[in-house]
Design a protein around this motif. Structure first.
Motif, PDB file in Angstrom:
ATOM      1  N   GLU A 184      -5.709  -7.911  -4.708  1.00 37.27           N
ATOM      2  CA  GLU A 184      -6.801  -7.048  -5.138  1.00 37.27           C
ATOM      3  C   GLU A 184      -6.950  -5.859  -4.187  1.00 37.27           C
ATOM      4  OE1 GLU A 184      -8.475  -7.133  -7.884  1.00 37.27           O
ATOM      5  OE2 GLU A 184      -7.298  -8.880  -8.521  1.00 37.27           O
ATOM      6  N   GLU A 185      -6.672  -6.113  -2.928  1.00 38.47           N
ATOM      7  CA  GLU A 185      -6.753  -5.029  -1.956  1.00 38.47           C
ATOM      8  C   GLU A 185      -5.748  -3.928  -2.266  1.00 38.47           C
ATOM      9  OE1 GLU A 185      -6.255  -4.284   2.862  1.00 38.47           O
ATOM     10  OE2 GLU A 185      -6.092  -6.314   2.011  1.00 38.47           O
ATOM     11  N   THR A 186      -4.494  -4.337  -2.596  1.00 36.57           N
ATOM     12  CA  THR A 186      -3.481  -3.327  -2.907  1.00 36.57           C
ATOM     13  C   THR A 186      -3.766  -2.657  -4.239  1.00 36.57           C
ATOM     14  OG1 THR A 186      -2.051  -5.025  -3.903  1.00 36.57           O
ATOM     15  CG2 THR A 186      -1.715  -4.523  -1.586  1.00 36.57           C
ATOM     16  N   ASP A 204      -6.753  -2.094  -5.439  1.00 38.52           N
ATOM     17  CA  ASP A 204      -7.800  -1.109  -5.136  1.00 38.52           C
ATOM     18  C   ASP A 204      -7.212   0.107  -4.434  1.00 38.52           C
ATOM     19  OD1 ASP A 204      -9.648  -2.793  -6.256  1.00 38.52           O
ATOM     20  OD2 ASP A 204     -10.262  -3.688  -4.342  1.00 38.52           O
ATOM     21  N   LYS A 205      -6.201  -0.159  -3.597  1.00 34.72           N
ATOM     22  CA  LYS A 205      -5.558   0.947  -2.913  1.00 34.72           C
ATOM     23  C   LYS A 205      -4.813   1.843  -3.895  1.00 34.72           C
ATOM     24  CE  LYS A 205      -4.451   3.223   0.760  1.00 34.72           C
ATOM     25  NZ  LYS A 205      -5.487   3.930   1.540  1.00 34.72           N
ATOM     26  N   ASN A 222       0.817  -1.197   0.000  1.00 34.04           N
ATOM     27  CA  ASN A 222       0.000   0.000   0.000  1.00 34.04           C
ATOM     28  C   ASN A 222       0.856   1.254   0.000  1.00 34.04           C
ATOM     29  OD1 ASN A 222      -2.177  -1.650   0.172  1.00 34.04           O
ATOM     30  ND2 ASN A 222      -2.461  -1.421   2.389  1.00 34.04           N
TER      31      ASN A 222
END
Length: 348
Positions: free
Chosen positions: A132-134, A136-137, A6
């Protein structure tokens, strides 16, 4: 500590609209940066609008400069043989291009200094594709960057910047397009002022050259007789310039078809490099090599100016010469091949 994939903020930055701090949920401890100091434009909406107008005016000035450069290039053309027109054209063209480039540069710097957010960010990198979280970040970070820069919100700056970036390359397009040779480049480069009986004269005074003037190891920069009397002497000189040298006849390795192109060891070759057209003006007496100072192509005069080093792909064209009844060196004919760069040999 936040996920390494992130992008994390290390400083609280007030937003121009609310003045409140935006603190990401994954913010890390300040590693030692100085505290954020709000600028005048962060606290005063009037100053913010003033800076926005300044940036827009710089971008608009860039547009004006680029358009002026194109207009000046067309309105004040270079007149063949008139050095005054060359100076005026270069001056106005340079001023226009300078304004175009500096307008974009200063506008972008002033925009970033006075209107974009000034807090620092730390981005920890990861070696592989993020989750996917990163990802999206990352989208969130780009959205935040767009919000902080105001690119979408500040329409006046955005539109003038786009206009400046579109118009700035126009002078280069006009200039490079005008450099393209009209008509058949092979015909234009093959035919020069040299012709049968044309005397070889010194550059630049035009003094005819006798055989007795050319001693072993000497080199002469040569132009055709009467060059200054033609309509466009600079254009013609760019094609007809020649280097004249005298070697021992035993040092020359001449092919049968060129046995009468030289006179008592005196040879003449085009001064225009066959790579990109730079003037070949460096002669090594001991090795009998001609060197181009631009890209270091070397030509061996003992072997009909064959390329022995560098990017040039073909030998320098040879000017056939002889002597007239008064002992002056004269041309037997024009060059038998095009002079200068070999771009015309490429098949599209």
């Amino acid at each position: 500590m936040a996920d390494k994939g992130n992008a994390v903020a290390t400083r609280e930055a007030p937003t121009p609209s609310t003045g409140t701090a935006v603190v990401p949920s994954d913010a890390v401890e300040n590693p030692g940066f100085e505290p954020f100091r709000p600028r005048v434009s962060d606290l005063d909406p009037v100053k913010e609008r003033q800076n926005e107008r300044r940036v827009s005016w710089m971008f608009f000035a860039s547009i004006v400069g680029s358009v002026f450069a194109v207009a000046a290039y067309i309105a004040f053309p270079i007149v063949p043989g008139d050095l005054g027109s060359v100076r005026v054209n270069n001056l106005l063209l340079g001023l226009g291009i300078t304004l175009g480039l500096f307008g974009v540069g200063f506008g972008a710097v002033h925009w970033s200094k006075s209107l974009m957010e000034g807090h620092d960010l730390v981005e920890s990198r990861h070696p592989t594709r993020g989750s996917e979280e990163t990802r999206d970040k990352a989208v969130e970070v780009f959205s935040l960057g767009n919000k902080e820069s105001g690119f979408t919100r500040r329409k006046l700056i955005r539109n003038t910047l786009i206009g400046a970036l579109v118009v700035t390359p126009l002078p280069a397009v006009v200039l490079f397009r005008d450099l393209a040779p009209a008509g058949d480049p092979v015909a234009r480069l093959k035919h020069t002022l040299w012709e049968e009986g044309k005397r070889l004269t010194r550059d630049p005074d035009g003094t005819p050259i006798k055989v007795s003037d050319v001693t072993l190891g000497s080199v002469f920069h040569v132009i055709p007789e009467g060059l200054n009397d033609v309509e466009d002497p600079l254009e013609e000189k760019a094609k007809a310039a020649v280097l004249l040298m005298r070697l021992k006849e035993s040092d020359l390795h001449i092919s049968p078809e060129r046995k009468d192109w030289s006179y008592q060891g005196i040879v003449a070759y085009s001064k225009i490099c066959t790579h990109v057209g730079c003037p070949v003006a460096l002669y090594e007496q001991q090795t009998h090599h001609l060197l181009c100072p631009c890209h270091q192509s070397q030509f061996d005069i003992t072997r009909e100016a064959a390329v022995i080093f560098g990017p040039a792909k073909r030998p320098l064209p040879q000017l056939p010469i002889t002597v007239d009844a008064e002992g002056y060196l004269v041309a037997r004919s024009d060059f038998t091949e095009p002079v200068g760069p070999s771009f015309w040999e490429r098949k599209l």
